[in-house]
Design an enzyme around this catalytic site. Structure first.
Site, PDB file in Angstrom:
ATOM      1  N   CYS A 168       1.466  -4.187  13.829  1.00  0.00           N
ATOM      2  CA  CYS A 168       1.110  -3.807  12.461  1.00  0.00           C
ATOM      3  C   CYS A 168       2.206  -4.083  11.450  1.00  0.00           C
ATOM      4  O   CYS A 168       1.985  -3.894  10.248  1.00  0.00           O
ATOM      5  CB  CYS A 168       0.714  -2.332  12.423  1.00  0.00           C
ATOM      6  SG  CYS A 168      -0.739  -1.972  13.438  1.00  0.00           S
ATOM      7  N   HIS A 308       3.546   3.444   4.647  1.00  0.00           N
ATOM      8  CA  HIS A 308       2.647   2.944   5.691  1.00  0.00           C
ATOM      9  C   HIS A 308       1.361   3.779   5.650  1.00  0.00           C
ATOM     10  O   HIS A 308       0.274   3.234   5.717  1.00  0.00           O
ATOM     11  CB  HIS A 308       3.317   3.033   7.061  1.00  0.00           C
ATOM     12  CG  HIS A 308       2.502   2.465   8.171  1.00  0.00           C
ATOM     13  ND1 HIS A 308       2.209   1.121   8.267  1.00  0.00           N
ATOM     14  CD2 HIS A 308       1.900   3.053   9.238  1.00  0.00           C
ATOM     15  CE1 HIS A 308       1.468   0.903   9.340  1.00  0.00           C
ATOM     16  NE2 HIS A 308       1.267   2.065   9.950  1.00  0.00           N
ATOM     17  N   GLU A 319       7.238   9.202   8.678  1.00  0.00           N
ATOM     18  CA  GLU A 319       7.760   8.494   7.509  1.00  0.00           C
ATOM     19  C   GLU A 319       8.162   9.441   6.386  1.00  0.00           C
ATOM     20  O   GLU A 319       9.077   9.127   5.628  1.00  0.00           O
ATOM     21  CB  GLU A 319       6.818   7.394   7.041  1.00  0.00           C
ATOM     22  CG  GLU A 319       5.548   7.747   6.403  1.00  0.00           C
ATOM     23  CD  GLU A 319       4.821   6.480   5.921  1.00  0.00           C
ATOM     24  OE1 GLU A 319       5.473   5.520   5.465  1.00  0.00           O
ATOM     25  OE2 GLU A 319       3.588   6.458   5.999  1.00  0.00           O
ATOM     26  N   LYS A 340      -3.854   2.278   2.032  1.00  0.00           N
ATOM     27  CA  LYS A 340      -4.786   2.271   3.170  1.00  0.00           C
ATOM     28  C   LYS A 340      -5.920   3.263   2.943  1.00  0.00           C
ATOM     29  O   LYS A 340      -6.977   3.142   3.566  1.00  0.00           O
ATOM     30  CB  LYS A 340      -4.049   2.605   4.465  1.00  0.00           C
ATOM     31  CG  LYS A 340      -3.104   1.506   4.950  1.00  0.00           C
ATOM     32  CD  LYS A 340      -2.487   1.887   6.282  1.00  0.00           C
ATOM     33  CE  LYS A 340      -1.515   0.821   6.783  1.00  0.00           C
ATOM     34  NZ  LYS A 340      -0.261   0.780   6.006  1.00  0.00           N
ATOM     35  N   HIS A 345      -6.746  -0.069   7.331  1.00  0.00           N
ATOM     36  CA  HIS A 345      -5.582  -0.610   8.034  1.00  0.00           C
ATOM     37  C   HIS A 345      -5.980  -1.918   8.709  1.00  0.00           C
ATOM     38  O   HIS A 345      -6.628  -1.921   9.758  1.00  0.00           O
ATOM     39  CB  HIS A 345      -5.097   0.407   9.076  1.00  0.00           C
ATOM     40  CG  HIS A 345      -3.767   0.084   9.674  1.00  0.00           C
ATOM     41  ND1 HIS A 345      -3.171  -1.141   9.558  1.00  0.00           N
ATOM     42  CD2 HIS A 345      -2.900   0.842  10.410  1.00  0.00           C
ATOM     43  CE1 HIS A 345      -2.009  -1.144  10.185  1.00  0.00           C
ATOM     44  NE2 HIS A 345      -1.822   0.057  10.702  1.00  0.00           N
ATOM     45  N   PHE A 404       2.666  -0.530  16.560  1.00  0.00           N
ATOM     46  CA  PHE A 404       2.676  -0.265  17.996  1.00  0.00           C
ATOM     47  C   PHE A 404       3.785  -1.096  18.657  1.00  0.00           C
ATOM     48  O   PHE A 404       4.005  -2.255  18.316  1.00  0.00           O
ATOM     49  CB  PHE A 404       1.336  -0.643  18.617  1.00  0.00           C
ATOM     50  CG  PHE A 404       0.213   0.306  18.307  1.00  0.00           C
ATOM     51  CD1 PHE A 404       0.420   1.449  17.554  1.00  0.00           C
ATOM     52  CD2 PHE A 404      -1.070   0.061  18.781  1.00  0.00           C
ATOM     53  CE1 PHE A 404      -0.615   2.318  17.282  1.00  0.00           C
ATOM     54  CE2 PHE A 404      -2.114   0.916  18.510  1.00  0.00           C
ATOM     55  CZ  PHE A 404      -1.889   2.052  17.762  1.00  0.00           C
TER      56      PHE A 404
END
Length: 423
Positions: A168, A308, A319, A340, A345, A404
């Site tokens: 990602c 994110h 975060e 997002k 996403h 990931f």
């Protein structure tokens, strides 16, 4: 060291194809998330996604291109053509071998590969498949470099061409690689970005299995709620964004419009867990600190943070802690948001889509909102710009990504002349 300017942008996104439509959706706080229509989602826990309304013919692709290219490749070529036209770099006389390509993708040509496997295996009933039933272009969709090659052909780029696949964070890491190519003098221009068309039954099944996606399917537009107390997971999406990166001095000499300067970039890996994140935010903070140092930007100079913001509790907490660690007291004053909440996403593509949004935010002096943020999580106590866009002068912007495998990436955009208007 040479400086890197953004002189062109192209976008294929949920809610609209083209930069103008994309920016309108974000600033209006509209959600492009809906019930999945590309396949039957009824067997799955999560049945919503942010799909692109995309007609390849209307987008200017020839029938041969439509057949040759996977959906993700189609997105990439269309976005690249818009970015090149926007930049005007084709008229700058840059030698072809001084133009590079850097394209990110996490899952490549998933759509075609799954569809062809279903055909070859007779719906999964045949263990030994017959390759003669495959489309002639299947190999081109199997090799990851195919989409970068297509973008290079669209740009007439004969310099270095690369595919970056880091989950990602691919969309940010591809931009970081592009900036490095210009800074080191290898090329003068890079057509850079990321593309993804992951929406398929296999993707839904995989994310269902790890319970990463939200089970909240009704109403779809409220399914993604970053930083909200009621959030229950991410929403899958598709899309592409391609940017033209250019040596800043070249851009100035030819009178190009400069959206922003790519001032700092850094990536890290936590070497800890495939999907796990520690709550102290140390890993993302390390990337932020390094990017700020490369940009020679003090934390207090950051005017906006594109988070994110995947709407998972683990990521939101990680975060938030990283912003506090890296930005100190300024973290409580700087506006932060997650787009997002509106466009979902799109895995490897999202970092480039978010960077395009950051450059547009600087251009227009508007911070896009975090949609669906109506019940703030009391454990997350920063300014997440709920629901409504906010006007603000933005001279320095930070955007971050988490992927990931433990990947953490940060990128800093600034005005070429901080404190003054971009050229």
């Amino acid at each position: 060291m040479r400086r890197v300017a953004i002189t062109g942008m192209g976008v294929v996104a949920p809610g609209g194809t083209g930069v103008k439509e994309y920016w309108e959706l974000l600033t209006e706080g509209r959600s492009a998330i809906r019930r999945i229509s590309l396949y039957d989602p009824s067997p799955f826990r999560s049945r919503v996604a942010a799909e692109v309304d995309f007609d390849p013919v209307a987008a200017g692709l020839r029938p041969q291109e439509t057949r040759r290219l996977d959906r993700a490749g189609q997105f990439a070529v269309v976005a690249a053509r818009e970015a090149l036209a926007d930049s005007g770099v084709a008229d700058a006389g840059v030698p072809a071998d001084r133009i590079g390509t850097s394209l990110g993708s996490a899952v490549g040509c998933t759509t075609t590969l799954e569809r062809e496997y279903v055909v070859l295996s007779d719906g999964g009933r045949m263990e030994n498949v017959d390759h003669e039933y495959a489309v002639p272009e299947l190999y081109w969709k199997f090799v990851p470099h195919s989409m970068a090659a297509e973008v290079a052909w669209a740009a007439g780029a004969e310099g270095p061409a690369a595919v970056v696949s880091t989950g990602c964070t691919s969309g940010l890491d591809a931009l970081g690689h592009a900036a490095d190519l210009i800074r080191e003098g290898t090329v003068d221009v890079v057509v850079a970005g990321a593309t993804e068309a992951p929406l398929s039954p296999i993707t839904s099944a995989c994310f269902d299995a790890i319970r990463g996606t939200t089970p909240d399917n009704d109403p779809p537009e409220r399914a993604c709620r970053p930083f909200d107390r009621t959030r229950r997971g991410l929403v899958l999406a598709e899309g592409a964004a391609v940017l033209v990166f250019e040596d800043l001095e070249l851009a100035r000499r030819r009178g190009a419009h400069v959206y922003a300067e790519v001032a700092g970039f850094a990536s890290r890996c936590n070497a800890y867990h495939m999907t796990g994140l520690k709550p102290d935010g140390r890993e993302m903070s390390a990337a932020i600190d390094a990017a700020l140092a490369e940009a020679r930007t003090d934390p207090a100079e950051i005017d906006y943070v594109n988070a994110h913001g995947s709407a998972t509790k683990q990521n939101d907490r990680h975060e938030t802690a990283s912003f506090k660690r890296s930005l100190g007291d300024h973290a409580r004053r700087v506006p932060i948001s997650s787009i997002k909440s509106m466009i979902g996403h799109s895995l490897g593509a999202i970092g480039s889509l978010e960077t395009a949004a950051c450059a547009l935010a600087m251009e227009h002096g508007v911070v896009p909102p975090t949609a669906n943020l109506s019940e703030p999580d009391p454990d997350l106590d920063l300014d997440y710009v709920p629901n409504t866009a906010r006007e603000a002068r933005l001279d320095s912007v930070l955007t971050v990504g988490s992927g990931f495998g433990g990947f953490q990436t940060a990128l800093v955009l600034t005005r070429p002349d901080r404190g003054g208007a971009a050229s």
